[in-house]
Write an enzyme that holds these catalytic residues in place. Structure first.
Site, PDB file in Angstrom:
ATOM      1  N   ARG A 105     -32.835  30.947   9.293  1.00  7.43           N
ATOM      2  CA  ARG A 105     -32.106  30.354  10.422  1.00  7.43           C
ATOM      3  C   ARG A 105     -32.243  31.229  11.664  1.00  7.43           C
ATOM      4  O   ARG A 105     -32.119  30.731  12.779  1.00  7.43           O
ATOM      5  CB  ARG A 105     -30.617  30.238  10.089  1.00  7.43           C
ATOM      6  CG  ARG A 105     -30.342  29.342   8.921  1.00  7.43           C
ATOM      7  CD  ARG A 105     -28.876  29.235   8.677  1.00  7.43           C
ATOM      8  NE  ARG A 105     -28.219  28.675   9.865  1.00  7.43           N
ATOM      9  CZ  ARG A 105     -26.942  28.407   9.937  1.00  7.43           C
ATOM     10  NH1 ARG A 105     -26.162  28.635   8.915  1.00  7.43           N
ATOM     11  NH2 ARG A 105     -26.416  27.900  11.029  1.00  7.43           N
ATOM     12  N   ARG A 141     -13.213  30.410  12.180  1.00  9.03           N
ATOM     13  CA  ARG A 141     -13.995  29.840  13.292  1.00  9.03           C
ATOM     14  C   ARG A 141     -13.481  28.483  13.810  1.00  9.03           C
ATOM     15  O   ARG A 141     -14.181  27.457  13.713  1.00  9.03           O
ATOM     16  CB  ARG A 141     -15.473  29.745  12.910  1.00  9.03           C
ATOM     17  CG  ARG A 141     -16.029  31.093  12.525  1.00  9.03           C
ATOM     18  CD  ARG A 141     -17.505  31.063  12.315  1.00  9.03           C
ATOM     19  NE  ARG A 141     -18.250  31.027  13.563  1.00  9.03           N
ATOM     20  CZ  ARG A 141     -19.573  30.917  13.628  1.00  9.03           C
ATOM     21  NH1 ARG A 141     -20.276  30.812  12.536  1.00  9.03           N
ATOM     22  NH2 ARG A 141     -20.166  30.889  14.802  1.00  9.03           N
ATOM     23  N   ASP A 176     -22.760  40.425  15.385  1.00 11.07           N
ATOM     24  CA  ASP A 176     -23.971  39.990  14.679  1.00 11.07           C
ATOM     25  C   ASP A 176     -24.852  41.164  14.222  1.00 11.07           C
ATOM     26  O   ASP A 176     -25.881  40.952  13.581  1.00 11.07           O
ATOM     27  CB  ASP A 176     -24.783  39.019  15.555  1.00 11.07           C
ATOM     28  CG  ASP A 176     -24.052  37.702  15.743  1.00 11.07           C
ATOM     29  OD1 ASP A 176     -23.138  37.413  14.954  1.00 11.07           O
ATOM     30  OD2 ASP A 176     -24.394  36.963  16.687  1.00 11.07           O
ATOM     31  N   LYS A 198     -32.226  32.925  19.388  1.00 10.62           N
ATOM     32  CA  LYS A 198     -31.684  31.702  18.763  1.00 10.62           C
ATOM     33  C   LYS A 198     -30.418  31.251  19.482  1.00 10.62           C
ATOM     34  O   LYS A 198     -30.263  30.081  19.809  1.00 10.62           O
ATOM     35  CB  LYS A 198     -31.359  32.004  17.289  1.00 10.62           C
ATOM     36  CG  LYS A 198     -30.438  30.990  16.642  1.00 10.62           C
ATOM     37  CD  LYS A 198     -30.104  31.343  15.209  1.00 10.62           C
ATOM     38  CE  LYS A 198     -28.920  32.244  14.993  1.00 10.62           C
ATOM     39  NZ  LYS A 198     -27.597  31.642  15.130  1.00 10.62           N
ATOM     40  N   ASN A 199     -29.514  32.217  19.724  1.00 11.36           N
ATOM     41  CA  ASN A 199     -28.208  31.814  20.255  1.00 11.36           C
ATOM     42  C   ASN A 199     -28.249  31.435  21.734  1.00 11.36           C
ATOM     43  O   ASN A 199     -27.316  30.816  22.241  1.00 11.36           O
ATOM     44  CB  ASN A 199     -27.171  32.914  19.991  1.00 11.36           C
ATOM     45  CG  ASN A 199     -26.834  32.993  18.509  1.00 11.36           C
ATOM     46  OD1 ASN A 199     -27.194  32.101  17.734  1.00 11.36           O
ATOM     47  ND2 ASN A 199     -26.157  34.051  18.102  1.00 11.36           N
ATOM     48  N   CYS A 258     -15.987  28.576   7.248  1.00  8.80           N
ATOM     49  CA  CYS A 258     -17.280  29.253   7.360  1.00  8.80           C
ATOM     50  C   CYS A 258     -17.178  30.550   6.578  1.00  8.80           C
ATOM     51  O   CYS A 258     -16.112  31.160   6.502  1.00  8.80           O
ATOM     52  CB  CYS A 258     -17.563  29.541   8.840  1.00  8.80           C
ATOM     53  SG  CYS A 258     -19.014  30.549   9.125  1.00  8.80           S
TER      54      CYS A 258
HETATM   55  N1  EPU Z   1     -12.509  31.423  18.371  1.00  9.37           N
HETATM   56  C1  EPU Z   1     -11.287  30.813  18.416  1.00  9.37           C
HETATM   57  N2  EPU Z   1     -11.237  29.542  18.934  1.00  9.37           N
HETATM   58  C2  EPU Z   1     -12.342  28.892  19.392  1.00  9.37           C
HETATM   59  C3  EPU Z   1     -13.590  29.542  19.331  1.00  9.37           C
HETATM   60  C4  EPU Z   1     -13.640  30.811  18.818  1.00  9.37           C
HETATM   61  O1  EPU Z   1     -10.275  31.367  18.030  1.00  9.37           O
HETATM   62  O2  EPU Z   1     -12.215  27.757  19.840  1.00  9.37           O
HETATM   63  C5  EPU Z   1     -12.583  32.783  17.812  1.00  9.37           C
HETATM   64  C6  EPU Z   1     -13.561  32.889  16.640  1.00  9.37           C
HETATM   65  O3  EPU Z   1     -12.944  32.523  15.426  1.00  9.37           O
HETATM   66  C7  EPU Z   1     -13.948  34.344  16.707  1.00  9.37           C
HETATM   67  C8  EPU Z   1     -13.980  34.631  18.213  1.00  9.37           C
HETATM   68  O4  EPU Z   1     -13.171  33.605  18.811  1.00  9.37           O
HETATM   69  O5  EPU Z   1     -12.915  35.132  16.141  1.00  9.37           O
HETATM   70  C9  EPU Z   1     -15.343  34.604  18.853  1.00  9.37           C
HETATM   71  O6  EPU Z   1     -16.082  33.454  18.420  1.00  9.37           O
HETATM   72  P1  EPU Z   1     -17.097  32.702  19.364  1.00  9.37           P
HETATM   73  O7  EPU Z   1     -16.533  31.394  19.729  1.00  9.37           O
HETATM   74  O8  EPU Z   1     -17.531  33.604  20.462  1.00  9.37           O
HETATM   75  O9  EPU Z   1     -18.297  32.432  18.358  1.00  9.37           O
HETATM   76  P2  EPU Z   1     -19.318  31.243  18.500  1.00  9.37           P
HETATM   77  O10 EPU Z   1     -19.499  30.955  19.911  1.00  9.37           O
HETATM   78  O11 EPU Z   1     -18.923  30.163  17.575  1.00  9.37           O
HETATM   79  C10 EPU Z   1     -21.472  32.696  18.746  1.00  9.37           C
HETATM   80  C11 EPU Z   1     -22.715  32.949  17.950  1.00  9.37           C
HETATM   81  C12 EPU Z   1     -22.371  33.735  16.687  1.00  9.37           C
HETATM   82  C13 EPU Z   1     -21.714  35.048  17.110  1.00  9.37           C
HETATM   83  C14 EPU Z   1     -20.490  34.763  17.972  1.00  9.37           C
HETATM   84  C15 EPU Z   1     -19.817  36.011  18.510  1.00  9.37           C
HETATM   85  C16 EPU Z   1     -24.104  31.053  18.466  1.00  9.37           C
HETATM   86  C17 EPU Z   1     -24.801  29.837  18.004  1.00  9.37           C
HETATM   87  N3  EPU Z   1     -23.344  31.688  17.592  1.00  9.37           N
HETATM   88  O12 EPU Z   1     -20.629  31.909  17.902  1.00  9.37           O
HETATM   89  O13 EPU Z   1     -23.619  34.010  16.066  1.00  9.37           O
HETATM   90  O14 EPU Z   1     -21.339  35.770  15.979  1.00  9.37           O
HETATM   91  O15 EPU Z   1     -20.863  33.932  19.099  1.00  9.37           O
HETATM   92  O16 EPU Z   1     -20.688  36.732  19.288  1.00  9.37           O
HETATM   93  O17 EPU Z   1     -24.259  31.453  19.612  1.00  9.37           O
HETATM   94  C18 EPU Z   1     -25.069  34.476  14.296  1.00  9.37           C
HETATM   95  O18 EPU Z   1     -26.014  34.351  15.091  1.00  9.37           O
HETATM   96  O19 EPU Z   1     -25.220  34.948  13.133  1.00  9.37           O
HETATM   97  C19 EPU Z   1     -23.724  34.076  14.708  1.00  9.37           C
HETATM   98  C20 EPU Z   1     -22.748  33.841  13.848  1.00  9.37           C
END
Ligand code: EPU
Length: 419
Positions: A399, A121, A307, A22-23, A116
């Site tokens: 999802r 996030r 995850d 998915k991701n 969230c």
């Molecule tokens: N963060 C920030 N600022 C940003 C972005 C992220 O501080 O601008 C922080 C977040 O709050 C978190 C950390 O950085 O503490 C890592 O977050 P990341 O940005 O890597 O998460 P994401 O890209 O929004 C993806 C996956 C998530 C998974 C995370 C971490 C997708 C669609 N989602 O989210 O997947 O948990 O990476 O590996 O790719 C799930 O599938 O259940 C899911 C939540």
């Protein structure tokens, strides 16, 4: 609303096929906004998040057809630059369209995601990276409004308090493919999903190097073409079934699962006494009689994935002794704990760590899913619990887990969906 009912205490045995990730799929779909040509994406999981991204791309003017796990995405009539609050609040990954829209259409308006259930996030790193590429960014009435006549390559550091960001890296890397000049992203995410995205972009004509490391370099090109690409197997789905096998004393082969994407998970399962065997087409998991307690810390790849934190926490309820699971990505991602405790677990929270005392005999109960991975943890607990577990709000599960009841039933679980 649908419910899942599980009658526990059946050993899982047999073979299942790992679905596409998915991701990896979501940012790859968004990247199709970068081209005027046709893209074909294979091994796409049939999940509600994929259908949400389909609808968003269609609203932005792309033609999208999804059939038998293949997506065909073609340009249609341009219909605007906006990902609405509705799209982004249903699925945060809608924010993936920001970079591609900005690079290709020169403007984008994307709702800020807001709170969230798994933590705050923010998207500050996405915005920092796009600003470094020269975008003008305003926040107006809950929306990010981004503009740029021509993005320009630049050097940037993209780490935050919790390390690298997967989707910020995806957004900035995709935008930089059409920027003028060279971009260097330091502390980039190197998750397999980012590598899969970079490989798609390279097929489309992008010039990207270093996408298996924390420093990604992109040399901008004038335009990108279409491509045919295959989504990698979902390492989180595979990990979830590996843990399910370990918990139920089972013996299961997960076909197509990639050992190189699951190093930290395999290491921890082996430490807990589970046997993991590499097969030519997947991974075989064979449980032992008793599970040893372990300590786990979630970290960006190649560390243990956040995850799978809820699922390994459920497993540690069965281990003989005390285990500590520490969450370093989303320190508030512990909604599953109170539900697991209602099923008889003994877990306390100390700041960002769950302290789990085992072994516990879990018992079936009515429980409520709060997010995708918390739901998966409740399914796993239901598989070993005495009696029936009734999980509500399972739209979260839909999802991210393709055909979960069918897969688990084929392994011998007693699981059914009630409308
Ligand atoms: N963060 C920030 N600022 C940003 C972005 C992220 O501080 O601008 C922080 C977040 O709050 C978190 C950390 O950085 O503490 C890592 O977050 P990341 O940005 O890597 O998460 P994401 O890209 O929004 C993806 C996956 C998530 C998974 C995370 C971490 C997708 C669609 N989602 O989210 O997947 O948990 O990476 O590996 O790719 C799930 O599938 O259940 C899911 C939540």
């Amino acid at each position: 609303m649908d419910k899942i009912l599980i009658k526990g205490q059946n050993r899982l045995k047999g073979k299942i096929k790992n679905s596409g990730s998915k991701n990896a799929t979501l940012p790859i779909m968004a990247a199709c906004l970068l081209t005027k040509e046709r893209c074909v994406i294979n091994n796409v999981p049939n999940l509600s998040d994929v259908r949400t991204m389909m609808r968003l791309l269609q609203r932005l003017g792309l033609k999208v057809v999804f059939n038998h796990n293949t997506l065909i995405i073609e340009p249609g009539n341009y219909k605007g630059d906006t990902a609405t609050y509705k799209s982004v609040s249903v699925m945060r990954a809608s924010v993936c369209v920001l970079g591609p829209l900005l690079a290709r259409q020169k403007h984008a308006k994307v709702s800020l995601p807001g709170g969230c259930v798994i933590g705050p996030r923010p998207i500050n790193l996405h915005l920092k990276g796009l600003k470094a590429l020269g975008a003008d960014i305003d926040i107006s009435r809950g929306y990010v409004v981004a503009k740029s006549k021509q993005l320009k390559g630049s050097d940037m550091y993209l780490g935050g308090a919790f390390g690298s960001s997967v989707l910020a890296t995806a957004n900035v890397m995709t935008a930089a493919t059409l920027a003028k000049g060279k971009t260097r992203i330091e502390n980039a995410a190197c998750e397999p999903e980012i590598v899969n995205l970079a490989e798609m972009l390279i097929k489309m004509g992008a010039k990207i190097k270093g996408h298996r490391t924390h420093i990604i370099e992109i040399e901008g090109v004038k335009k990108l073409g279409g491509a045919t690409h295959t989504i990698i197997p979902d390492r989180i789905e595979a990990g979830t079934y590996m843990i399910a096998t370990a918990m139920t004393g089972g013996d299961v082969t997960i076909e197509d699962a990639r050992i190189e994407h699951l190093g930290a998970v395999i290491d921890k399962l082996k430490a807990a006494g589970i046997s993991i065997i590499k097969k030519h087409n997947g991974i075989k998991v064979k449980a032992t009689k008793s599970i040893r307690p372990i300590d786990v810390v979630t970290l960006p790849f190649p560390g243990f994935p956040t995850d799978l934190q809820a699922q390994i926490t459920a497993m540690m309820c069965l281990a003989k002794g005390i285990s500590i699971v520490t969450e370093k990505i989303y320190p508030e991602r512990f909604m599953h704990i109170s539900e697991l405790n209602r099923m008889g677990a003994d877990i306390i929270l100390e700041s960002e760590s769950a302290i789990i005392k085992g072994p516990r005999n879990l018992t079936g109960a009515p429980v409520m899913a709060s997010d995708l991975r918390a739901s998966a943890a409740l399914v796993l607990a239901g598989l070993v619990a005495k009696g029936t577990t009734e999980i509500s709000r399972i739209y979260h599960l839909d999802r991210g887990y393709e055909q979960i009841e069918r897969k688990l039933s084929s392994l011998g679980a007693h699981i059914r969906r009630e409308k």
